[in-house]
Design an enzyme around this catalytic site. Structure first.
Site, short mmCIF file in Angstrom:
data_model
loop_
_atom_site.label_atom_id
_atom_site.label_comp_id
_atom_site.label_asym_id
_atom_site.label_seq_id
_atom_site.Cartn_x
_atom_site.Cartn_y
_atom_site.Cartn_z
N SER A 1 0.89 11.39 7.40
CA SER A 1 -0.49 11.34 7.89
C SER A 1 -1.40 12.28 7.11
O SER A 1 -2.60 12.08 7.05
CB SER A 1 -0.51 11.70 9.37
OG SER A 1 0.15 10.71 10.14
N GLU B 1 -0.68 4.36 9.51
CA GLU B 1 -2.12 4.45 9.22
C GLU B 1 -2.78 5.60 9.97
O GLU B 1 -3.94 5.51 10.39
CB GLU B 1 -2.82 3.11 9.49
CG GLU B 1 -2.36 2.01 8.55
CD GLU B 1 -3.16 0.74 8.68
OE1 GLU B 1 -4.40 0.83 8.84
OE2 GLU B 1 -2.56 -0.33 8.60
N GLY B 2 -2.03 6.67 10.14
CA GLY B 2 -2.53 7.85 10.83
C GLY B 2 -2.03 7.89 12.25
O GLY B 2 -2.40 7.05 13.07
N GLU C 1 4.44 9.67 1.82
CA GLU C 1 5.61 10.32 1.22
C GLU C 1 6.38 11.02 2.33
O GLU C 1 5.89 11.17 3.46
CB GLU C 1 5.16 11.33 0.16
CG GLU C 1 4.38 10.70 -0.98
CD GLU C 1 3.85 11.72 -1.99
OE1 GLU C 1 3.12 11.30 -2.90
OE2 GLU C 1 4.16 12.92 -1.85
N SER D 1 -1.33 9.09 16.20
CA SER D 1 -2.32 9.31 17.26
C SER D 1 -2.93 10.71 17.18
O SER D 1 -4.13 10.89 17.42
CB SER D 1 -1.66 9.11 18.63
OG SER D 1 -1.30 7.75 18.82
N PHE E 1 0.88 -1.18 0.00
CA PHE E 1 0.00 0.00 0.00
C PHE E 1 0.91 1.22 0.00
O PHE E 1 1.56 1.51 1.01
CB PHE E 1 -0.87 -0.05 1.26
CG PHE E 1 -1.94 1.00 1.37
CD1 PHE E 1 -3.13 0.89 0.67
CD2 PHE E 1 -1.77 2.09 2.22
CE1 PHE E 1 -4.13 1.83 0.82
CE2 PHE E 1 -2.77 3.04 2.36
CZ PHE E 1 -3.95 2.91 1.66
N ARG F 1 -8.03 0.29 10.37
CA ARG F 1 -7.66 0.96 11.62
C ARG F 1 -8.11 0.21 12.86
O ARG F 1 -7.33 0.07 13.81
CB ARG F 1 -8.18 2.40 11.60
CG ARG F 1 -7.23 3.35 10.90
CD ARG F 1 -7.77 4.74 10.78
NE ARG F 1 -6.76 5.61 10.14
CZ ARG F 1 -7.04 6.71 9.48
NH1 ARG F 1 -8.30 7.10 9.35
NH2 ARG F 1 -6.07 7.43 8.95
#
Length: 384
Positions: free
Chosen positions: A124, A358-359, A119, A361, A115, A237
């Site tokens: 995020s 994946e983002g 970059e 906190s 995936f 997530r």
């Protein structure tokens, strides 16, 4: 099904997965080379039918798989999750030809997926990505676009067999100008190299030097790739939270065993109220995180409202909880837990990354706040 109670079959299946992970997957993981894709491990995941379940499972079943594998073999959990993350856009948004070409070899462990969203300057903040999909200069090659730029922090790079790549097709359009492409690794102009990270996952950077892509490579619709990315992340997530819960549970059980047998101050460590209370806090937080993960996954499967906020809450609470639990476990074990090869030394390195990927906190808190304000009734009159 209530989110707080698993069915007996689900509990039994989770227990079987723990056993499989310990007996069949961990030995293969231990033979793998740190920082490299472990294809033997992937092949075994395929033989066990676990990779195929990525395309038939709901969010809750995905969470149970990831939690159970993480408890006994984090490498197997990560290998499975990365296959799912890279291939889910093909499963959910691909054409029949794309699915027929790539999903069977992913399911049997023969093809490695990745995936490619992040970059160097757009981790995020996915809408800020700068990899360009420029219109191809001529029709002779069949390409409609050429990809130019870089991706970084890409799991399974540069060893993946194909990449789900997100590139900007409309400059200045923010999230609305991004397209998702399925890019085989052998496309001309695509190169990459590994990155050495704290935890021994395969992760690297990719360089795109005019990589040709066609209309047949688009996943979903042109300029609608941000939806493909968010659809994938909303599913995965909560299961990142499940990965964290599995690690926290492993750390908790190791701590229970250690403190019950360790002699200290004329008794066992567990006899000390300070220690017993710390262990109780570890258990409390782990169970709270588990319940939130299950609730978010159940909401996703039911198509309930507020899934992005629920998914963000689950990932945030579970990953922050796992960091606390593993750190406390290390403290209660003392220096032995820092020795290379100890379970907690391994978990200590593994547990840090999920609070970022994946983002991060902070991004999850932003998503939660955005969802809260969007659902709140409009203000009326003066504040009290």
């Amino acid at each position: 099904m209530p989110a707080f109670s698993l069915e007996p079959e689900q509990r039994a299946w989770s227990a079987r997965l723990r056993t499989l992970a310990a007996e069949r997957l961990r030995p293969l993981a231990e033979k793998g080379e740190p920082g490299r894709v472990n294809r033997a491990l992937l092949a075994e995941l395929g033989r066990l039918g676990l990779l195929a379940r990525l395309f038939t499972s709901g969010a809750l079943e995905l969470c149970l798989m990831r939690e159970s594998l993480a408890f006994a073999c984090t490498e197997a959990e990560t290998a499975l999750a990365l296959q799912g993350l890279g291939a889910h856009p093909v499963h959910a948004h691909g054409t029949p030809a794309q699915r027929a070409r790539w999903l069977p070899p992913v399911a049997d462990g023969g093809a490695v997926a990745a995936f490619a969203l992040s970059e160097r300057a757009a981790g995020s903040d996915a809408a800020a990505l700068t990899l360009r999909a420029d219109p191809a200069p001529g029709p002779d090659s069949g390409a409609l676009w050429r990809l130019t730029g870089e991706k970084c922090w890409i799991s399974n790079a540069p060893e993946a067999d194909f990449y789900t790549v997100f590139a900007r097709t409309t400059p200045g359009a923010g999230a609305r100008g991004i397209t998702a492409f399925l890019v085989p690794a052998d496309r001309p102009g695509l190169t990459g190299g590994p990155l050495e990270m704290l935890s021994p996952h395969p992760i690297g950077a990719l360089a795109f030097d005019g990589v040709p892509v066609t209309a047949d490579d688009v996943l979903g619709e042109a300029d609608r790739g941000f939806r493909v990315a968010m659809d994938t992340l909303n599913l995965f997530r909560p299961s990142v939270g499940a990965f964290a819960v599995g690690m926290a549970q492993a750390a908790l059980e190791a701590t229970l065993a250690h403190t019950a047998r360790r002699d200290a101050f004329g008794g066992k460590l567990s006899d000390l109220q300070t220690v017993a209370h710390q262990v109780a806090e570890m258990a409390l937080r782990t169970e709270a995180a588990r319940l939130m993960v299950y609730a978010a996954a159940t909401a996703y499967d039911a198509g309930a409202p507020g899934v992005p906020g629920r998914a963000a809450m689950a990932k945030l609470l579970a990953t922050e909880t796992a960091q606390y639990v593993v750190d406390t476990a290390v403290q209660l074990h003392g220096a032995r837990a820092l020795r290379r090869g100890h379970l907690l030394e391994h978990l200590y390195r593994e547990v840090r990354a999920p609070r970022i990927y994946e983002g991060a906190s902070e991004v999850q808190r932003g998503i939660i706040a955005k969802e809260l304000y969007a659902a709140a009734p409009p203000p009326t009159g003066e504040a009290p």
